[in-house]
Write a protein that holds these residues in place. Structure first.
Motif, PDB file in Angstrom:
ATOM      1  N   ARG A   1       0.855  -1.189   0.000  1.00 52.83           N
ATOM      2  CA  ARG A   1       0.000   0.000   0.000  1.00 52.83           C
ATOM      3  C   ARG A   1       0.890   1.237   0.000  1.00 52.83           C
ATOM      4  O   ARG A   1       1.639   1.458   0.943  1.00 52.83           O
ATOM      5  CB  ARG A   1      -0.901   0.009   1.241  1.00 52.83           C
ATOM      6  N   CYS A   2       0.791   2.018  -1.053  1.00 56.91           N
ATOM      7  CA  CYS A   2       1.581   3.249  -1.157  1.00 56.91           C
ATOM      8  C   CYS A   2       0.610   4.424  -1.148  1.00 56.91           C
ATOM      9  O   CYS A   2      -0.137   4.634  -2.110  1.00 56.91           O
ATOM     10  CB  CYS A   2       2.409   3.227  -2.444  1.00 56.91           C
ATOM     11  N   GLY A   3       0.591   5.165  -0.038  1.00 51.99           N
ATOM     12  CA  GLY A   3      -0.325   6.294   0.086  1.00 51.99           C
ATOM     13  C   GLY A   3       0.154   7.503  -0.701  1.00 51.99           C
ATOM     14  O   GLY A   3       1.337   7.807  -0.709  1.00 51.99           O
ATOM     15  N   VAL A   4      -0.784   8.156  -1.363  1.00 54.09           N
ATOM     16  CA  VAL A   4      -0.465   9.366  -2.125  1.00 54.09           C
ATOM     17  C   VAL A   4      -1.492  10.437  -1.768  1.00 54.09           C
ATOM     18  O   VAL A   4      -2.702  10.200  -1.866  1.00 54.09           O
ATOM     19  CB  VAL A   4      -0.524   9.097  -3.650  1.00 54.09           C
ATOM     20  N   GLY A   5      -1.032  11.581  -1.316  1.00 53.67           N
ATOM     21  CA  GLY A   5      -1.927  12.690  -0.981  1.00 53.67           C
ATOM     22  C   GLY A   5      -1.512  13.939  -1.740  1.00 53.67           C
ATOM     23  O   GLY A   5      -0.360  14.358  -1.646  1.00 53.67           O
ATOM     24  N   VAL A   6      -2.434  14.507  -2.505  1.00 55.04           N
ATOM     25  CA  VAL A   6      -2.103  15.662  -3.351  1.00 55.04           C
ATOM     26  C   VAL A   6      -2.823  16.901  -2.828  1.00 55.04           C
ATOM     27  O   VAL A   6      -4.047  16.869  -2.621  1.00 55.04           O
ATOM     28  CB  VAL A   6      -2.507  15.403  -4.824  1.00 55.04           C
ATOM     29  N   ILE A   7      -2.075  17.968  -2.593  1.00 52.11           N
ATOM     30  CA  ILE A   7      -2.690  19.245  -2.193  1.00 52.11           C
ATOM     31  C   ILE A   7      -2.158  20.342  -3.118  1.00 52.11           C
ATOM     32  O   ILE A   7      -1.134  20.160  -3.782  1.00 52.11           O
ATOM     33  CB  ILE A   7      -2.397  19.591  -0.712  1.00 52.11           C
ATOM     34  N   SER A   8      -2.878  21.441  -3.182  1.00 56.13           N
ATOM     35  CA  SER A   8      -2.434  22.536  -4.048  1.00 56.13           C
ATOM     36  C   SER A   8      -2.284  23.815  -3.230  1.00 56.13           C
ATOM     37  O   SER A   8      -2.945  24.000  -2.201  1.00 56.13           O
ATOM     38  CB  SER A   8      -3.426  22.755  -5.183  1.00 56.13           C
ATOM     39  N   LEU A   9      -1.395  24.662  -3.698  1.00 58.21           N
ATOM     40  CA  LEU A   9      -1.172  25.972  -3.082  1.00 58.21           C
ATOM     41  C   LEU A   9      -1.177  26.986  -4.211  1.00 58.21           C
ATOM     42  O   LEU A   9      -0.504  26.779  -5.217  1.00 58.21           O
ATOM     43  CB  LEU A   9       0.204  26.017  -2.408  1.00 58.21           C
ATOM     44  N   GLU A  10      -1.928  28.066  -4.050  1.00 55.73           N
ATOM     45  CA  GLU A  10      -1.880  29.097  -5.081  1.00 55.73           C
ATOM     46  C   GLU A  10      -0.549  29.820  -4.973  1.00 55.73           C
ATOM     47  O   GLU A  10      -0.068  30.103  -3.878  1.00 55.73           O
ATOM     48  CB  GLU A  10      -3.042  30.074  -4.920  1.00 55.73           C
TER      49      GLU A  10
END
Lengths: 202, 202
Positions: free
Chosen positions: A12-21
């Motif tokens: 299980r490889c967790g991936v979390g994507v967030i964005s910043l302006e």
């Protein structure tokens, strides 16, 4: 700017994507983009599982627009002699993430589990539930939405990266951030300064 | 048929290539093709070194003809808590070799240092010089030709793969070789059989 947090693992490889302006103040809130867990089955050989994961990482990174500035933040777990096989698989997945990132010219950052926990909860020994709660609050999520704990860990890694200031500077000055501090570290330093106000010779 | 032995490492990754003619008897001698050490410099970041090594592996495997049957034999070192950073880099290089191999549909085999030493010298605790001497004799090399010790280690890994019978069977029956024995293991079994000739219930 996109920050991809990765909690590496072969099964299980967790991936979390967030964005910043970009070009905004450090106080802006990071936005949740998505979180997922890339999985491979033990039915396959170790090498085939690595290849499958490499394909999934390729697809993941391929989904970002080419002009997007992307930083990949990877959790670096502690390896002990008690978990050599798991450690080897995890290290290999980290290696694949690093190579795929650099092939796309993405900057790579590493954080220890303790740094991640300190950054999002203020406590380096926080329990998983505390991390889930903190991530949910910081990203404005309903904690019931994202079930896989690995995804929360990965989001916590991405948030650690933004907390340490990687998202708030231009690419040219990004090297100065090698020694950027977490909020908890700054609080400790401020507390020490409050005790000792004597000028210090440099 | 080509056997590529790999002694993985981030700073120095030994590669030893030997060939075996197909459809011949198990007693035929493997032939030396080439040996080299793929290097990366600590001047670069860890992730850039991994990418450079990945490029070099890609070029290495790209040099084989597409119809060639290739087996990649990788030495799997023991990891202890005393060498976590080296272990992580080595494991990551192993991962890259595995993924590159499977992308080309090459079969991958793993051997421990002890298996390699036993296979080429008959002694699982042989010194490096004994391995160099044994490889030189087995491949008919002048031991002065190939200086880098890592290349000899890699050739020893490739020879271990052929000693265990991977090179003497068709691709369809190759799965039966999972439990193939080294010459030393066979000698031990024969010795035990000599002591106890009683029929054994299975």
């Amino acid at each position: 700017m996109i920050v991809v947090g990765v909690d590496p693992g072969l099964t299980r490889c967790g991936v979390g994507v967030i964005s910043l302006e970009e070009n905004t103040t450090p106080s802006r809130a990071p936005k949740f983009v998505r979180a997922q867990v890339l999985t491979t089955s033990p039915r396959f050989t170790h090498e085939d599982r690595l290849m499958q994961l490499d394909d999934k990482l390729c697809a993941l990174f391929g989904a970002f627009r080419s002009h997007e500035q992307v930083v990949v933040a990877i959790e670096r777990p502690f390896f002990t002699k008690h978990n050599p096989n798991t450690a080897m698989g995890t290290a290999q997945v980290m290696g694949l993430v690093m190579v795929q990132s650099r092939r796309k010219s993405y900057r790579v950052e590493h954080f220890t589990p303790s740094q991640v926990k300190t950054s999002v909860t203020g406590n380096g020994r926080a329990h998983k539930q505390q991390v889930v709660n903190a991530v949910s609050i910081l990203l404005g999520l309903n904690s019931g939405i994202l079930a896989p704990p690995d995804a929360f860990d990965a989001l916590a890694v991405a948030l650690t990266c933004t907390n340490r200031g990687v998202g708030v500077v231009s690419a040219t000055s990004i090297n100065k951030l090698e020694n950027a501090e977490t909020r908890a570290q700054r609080m400790w330093k401020d507390a020490v300064r409050g005790v000792s106000n004597k000028p210090v010779r440099m």
